[in-house]
Design an enzyme around this catalytic site. Structure first.
Site, PDB file in Angstrom:
ATOM      1  N   LYS B 152       0.796  -1.224   0.000  1.00 24.00           N
ATOM      2  CA  LYS B 152       0.000   0.000   0.000  1.00 24.00           C
ATOM      3  C   LYS B 152       0.831   1.277   0.000  1.00 24.00           C
ATOM      4  O   LYS B 152       0.417   2.281  -0.540  1.00 24.00           O
ATOM      5  CB  LYS B 152      -0.908   0.022   1.229  1.00 24.00           C
ATOM      6  CG  LYS B 152      -1.970  -1.076   1.214  1.00 24.00           C
ATOM      7  CD  LYS B 152      -2.813  -0.996   2.478  1.00 24.00           C
ATOM      8  CE  LYS B 152      -3.874  -2.094   2.501  1.00 24.00           C
ATOM      9  NZ  LYS B 152      -4.572  -2.090   3.803  1.00 24.00           N
ATOM     10  N   GLU B 223      -1.856  -2.269   9.753  1.00 25.98           N
ATOM     11  CA  GLU B 223      -1.294  -1.362   8.744  1.00 25.98           C
ATOM     12  C   GLU B 223      -2.155  -0.119   8.596  1.00 25.98           C
ATOM     13  O   GLU B 223      -1.647   0.986   8.436  1.00 25.98           O
ATOM     14  CB  GLU B 223      -1.241  -2.074   7.382  1.00 25.98           C
ATOM     15  CG  GLU B 223       0.143  -2.566   6.996  1.00 25.98           C
ATOM     16  CD  GLU B 223       0.201  -2.934   5.516  1.00 25.98           C
ATOM     17  OE1 GLU B 223      -0.110  -4.080   5.203  1.00 25.98           O
ATOM     18  OE2 GLU B 223       0.565  -2.061   4.708  1.00 25.98           O
ATOM     19  N   HIS B 227      -1.986   4.637   9.543  1.00 23.45           N
ATOM     20  CA  HIS B 227      -2.391   5.816   8.765  1.00 23.45           C
ATOM     21  C   HIS B 227      -3.191   6.816   9.594  1.00 23.45           C
ATOM     22  O   HIS B 227      -3.490   7.911   9.119  1.00 23.45           O
ATOM     23  CB  HIS B 227      -3.249   5.398   7.565  1.00 23.45           C
ATOM     24  CG  HIS B 227      -2.502   4.660   6.497  1.00 23.45           C
ATOM     25  ND1 HIS B 227      -1.705   5.288   5.578  1.00 23.45           N
ATOM     26  CD2 HIS B 227      -2.429   3.349   6.211  1.00 23.45           C
ATOM     27  CE1 HIS B 227      -1.180   4.381   4.757  1.00 23.45           C
ATOM     28  NE2 HIS B 227      -1.614   3.203   5.124  1.00 23.45           N
TER      29      HIS B 227
END
Lengths: 358, 358
Positions: B152, B223, B227
């Site tokens: 990503k 993950e 962010h």
């Protein structure tokens, strides 16, 4: 990728706009264009602005696509099928400083074709075998390169398939149906299908507003009329311009089409997305407004691996014109075709076959 | 195209679902899979049903992606990064009749790689250089074939680019960012851009409902937390499972993300669609419902050759799961990568570079 040189057969609406759009991207060099009466060639790149300006507004062909005339024997029908300038001292492309008159425009393009990577066939296709026969001319001349068309009719794909071996022998990569629909929308349908392990239905519904583009696109409008109830390719081709105007008047300028024979169906089947029977194409054409009468929408319904049935959708903004949606994709697919050709992967490709697919 | 044999590194949510989805298409033969403790190999094709059933519900890795342990030296970090079965007599893939225990799963896959066309790296990527380092292992072993990841983070693409020459020398085609976003949605953005001669903005907004997939996708959730405001990859990696649950509780199970560092931006720039700065990615993750909290939508705004500004949109049905939208595209891009590799066109590709483009 090194630069791609290309030629355009036909300088009606699609041919002209393709030349124009190619100016907005790097690496695409238009080196030849022809119409009924002339050809323009410059292997360093045509002056597209001059060519378009010199011939602007002079497209007066009726788009009838006559190929039974004596012209057909020498030029494969390009002559009568592409609209050309009918007024002024010089007809069509010859009005450009770059244009030269010729009786044999396709032969003249073929004569230059050693230095032409790709040829866009931007001609109306009012006889089923018209584009295949144009391709035959390139095969006979032993052209090695890419041919791209923006044809619509499903049955033409089969005719091209019959020629696959001849294309491979000559070294031709033929990309068929590479306009908006089939082409752009077929590609988005193939991508949208990636959520699914089985696709039940693809529905393509288009809207086109063509007021300001009408004069340039008479051939396309005639082709569309052939899809109306009570008409077919033969009857549409035999219509006079006055009769076409009458049909348009009867519909107040707005023609609606259901279950069109558009090659999206066979192209999606070729690509393994779904059966041709599961694809429906329809739309609405308004020749009296530039506003789209309906929003172009692609709906792909399928089953996910985890058993859900769902519909992914793609919509074009109403402010994107038919020209924008035909010519960008046509050039994109042309580039993809050149990549295939350069690695020796010749034959017949639909646009969806140039996409990654599950 | 002849059959494509492939291996999966990691049998967490993405790896498992990829094996499952591959059963729905012809020509893709899964021949190897590995996790921390074991490897399953059958060059005639794994029995996927048995493998998934034997290991179902036993994914207990915390997705933390520790690669600093001694394991990392021998297996490139696959061990601690892929969730494995922690209960019962045999851990993870070894619970399958096809599984064999090993200390060196990646080495064992590499040892079989002469007969493996493509390898899907289905591992969380909680250190920036983790996937590049896994790739290095294949380069060192002189693997010739296709590597595909579903990474990503934008910055990883650059690390792969630095290795392009090494990949080419070894004969590796590396397809990076080939999941849903980047991947599927990046591809649709590239196609949607074909109406335009200039793209001003690409906005990718995703919704994921992950209640039933939560246990399988802890690595992905971790993950994603990296962010959130106040977190980065390092802090997210150091969180205990209890801390992650606390964060989720604070947000009532619904995490919203703005301006994520998703590689869609650099991948669209690589493909010449727009500048990376013109791409924004955000979305909403609900780990307590399988209903999507928002509809996944790709909006591409650009200018047409005829001067209009417009926005084309692509929407995924809310009933398509994250798994459906990751794994179909990953396999599609894998196939496209194998085509490139088979013609000797090795190097690093983003998914958009495997599409026709204007």
């Amino acid at each position: 990728m090194t630069d791609i040189t290309f030629a355009v057969l036909g300088t009606g609406g699609i041919g002209r706009r393709t030349l124009e759009v190619s100016q907005h991207t790097d690496g695409l060099v238009p080196v030849a264009a022809c119409d009924r009466n002339g050809i323009a060639v410059d292997h360093d790149g045509l002056d597209v602005d001059e060519l378009l300006e010199a011939t602007e507004g002079n497209i007066a062909g009726d788009g009838r696509g006559e190929t039974g005339s004596s012209d057909a024997a020498t030029d494969g029908g390009v002559a009568a099928s592409s609209g050309v300038k009918q007024t002024g001292d010089d007809a069509g492309i010859v009005a450009s400083a770059q244009g030269e008159p010729t009786e044999t425009p396709i032969d003249d393009v073929i004569a230059e074709s050693d230095a032409i990577d790709a040829v866009l066939i931007a001609l109306p296709n009012l006889e089923h075998d018209f584009i295949p026969r144009v391709a035959d001319r390139f095969v006979e001349a032993d052209y090695s390169g890419v041919l791209v068309d923006v044809l619509k009719r499903s049955r033409v794909i089969g005719m091209l398939d019959e020629r696959e071996e001849a294309f491979e022998d000559a070294g031709i990569t033929f990309v068929c149906g590479a306009g908006a629909t089939p082409g752009f929308l077929t590609g988005t349908a193939a991508l949208a299908a990636q959520s699914f392990v089985e696709v039940q239905e693809v529905d393509i519904w288009w809207g086109v507003g063509l007021k300001s583009g009408y004069e340039d696109n008479r051939g396309t409008v005639r082709e569309d009329i052939a899809h109306l109830d009570g008409y077919d390719i033969e009857t549409a081709r035999s219509l006079s311009e006055t009769e076409i105007e009458e049909i348009i008047d009867e519909h107040d300028g707005v023609l609606e089409f259901q279950d069109m024979e558009h090659a999206d169906d066979v192209l999606l089947e070729r690509a393994g997305v779904c059966d041709a029977d599961d694809v429906t194409v329809g739309g609405v054409l308004d020749v009296r407004s530039d506003e789209k009468p309906t929003t172009t929408t692609v709906s792909v319904t399928g089953t996910t691996f985890d058993g859900e049935t769902a519909t992914n959708t793609f919509q074009l903004d109403d402010d994107t014109s038919m020209a924008a949606n035909v010519n960008g994709p046509a050039l994109g697919y042309m580039k993809a075709g050149v990549m295939r050709h350069r690695v020796g992967d010749d034959g017949v490709y639909g646009p969806t076959e140039l996409l990654p697919r599950f």
